[in-house]
Scaffold this motif. Structure first.
Motif, PDB file in Angstrom:
ATOM      1  N   ARG A  46      68.366  41.311  44.671  1.00  0.00           N
ATOM      2  CA  ARG A  46      69.016  41.295  45.977  1.00  0.00           C
ATOM      3  C   ARG A  46      70.477  40.877  45.841  1.00  0.00           C
ATOM      4  N   SER A  70      61.323  44.911  45.528  1.00  0.00           N
ATOM      5  CA  SER A  70      62.717  44.543  45.286  1.00  0.00           C
ATOM      6  C   SER A  70      62.927  44.244  43.803  1.00  0.00           C
ATOM      7  N   GLN A  84      66.054  48.537  45.073  1.00  0.00           N
ATOM      8  CA  GLN A  84      64.659  48.614  45.508  1.00  0.00           C
ATOM      9  C   GLN A  84      63.990  49.842  44.897  1.00  0.00           C
ATOM     10  N   ASN A 111      71.790  45.533  46.731  1.00  0.00           N
ATOM     11  CA  ASN A 111      70.348  45.408  46.569  1.00  0.00           C
ATOM     12  C   ASN A 111      69.808  46.588  45.777  1.00  0.00           C
TER      13      ASN A 111
END
Length: 228
Positions: free
Chosen positions: A50, A47, A105, A103
């Motif tokens: 977030r 990640s 990633q 988010n």
């Protein structure tokens, strides 16, 4: 969590200098942006940030792919964008809020440059080329988003896949092949499809000579694909 965070070395500064954002800056602003870049490497599925976290930084991707997505209350995920080398993301929050709205990633091992939001805001007040470069980037993203909305509403799943393949064909007719830059699950999300819907779309394209072997897509006739 960011890994191996360090200031940009000469090779990384050169890569950043080739991005459309940095190329649009004055020499002074370009130098300050490169001096302020923090480079980080991250493993696949890590990640970067977030939704709801304080938006302190925005990013430029140097290698690999990054997935931007949101999560519904019941846990379903919707991809917003797939970023590739040279792409910037989260720069919309330089003037658009203090928390991340989605988010981010790492879709695979990535190297990215991190820039401090406040530092760039202050630099934009000193040098108008920074503000213009930010506006140009936001404009590109808006137009791309509009294209995605139109694609989702007007095209069937096979048509979306066919359009994606056609934009990557090296020839206008006859047979050819392409290699997907990332895994098919990522392509599905980018096209607004569930993985099983992507599989069905590829199956329906077999009549046009499309076959799938891992990430390699064989296209029997580009002209036939245009008629989907």
């Amino acid at each position: 969590m960011l890994d191996r965070n360090h200031r940009a070395n000469q090779r990384e500064r050169t890569l950043l200098s080739k991005t459309s954002f940095i190329r649009a800056l004055s020499p002074m602003a370009s130098s300050k942006m490169l001096d302020g870049a923090h480079i980080a490497t991250m493993p696949a599925r890590a990640s970067i940030f977030r939704e709801g976290e304080a938006a302190l930084s925005f990013y430029c991707l140097l290698s690999g792919y990054v997935r931007l997505y949101r999560v519904s209350r019941d846990g379903r995920q919707a991809d917003i964008r797939i970023c590739g080398p040279g792409d910037m993301f989260a720069e919309c929050l330089i003037y658009g809020g203090d928390k991340y709205r989605f988010n981010a990633q790492a879709a695979e091992n990535v190297t990215l440059a991190r820039f401090d939001m406040q530092d760039v805001r202050e630099l934009a007040e000193q040098d108008p080329t920074v503000a213009k470069a930010i506006m140009a980037t936001l404009s590109d993203h808006l137009l791309s988003t509009m294209d995605c909305v139109v694609n989702d509403r007007l095209h069937t799943a096979p048509q979306r896949v066919a359009d994606y393949l056609l934009t990557r064909c090296a020839t206008e007719n006859g047979p050819t092949s392409i290699r997907l830059p990332y895994q098919k699950s990522l392509l599905a999300g980018m096209l607004g499809l569930a993985p099983e819907a992507l599989s069905r779309a590829f199956s329906s394209l077999r009549r046009t000579g499309v076959t799938v072997r891992g990430r390699v897509i064989q296209i029997g006739n580009v002209e036939a694909l245009k008629d989907v």
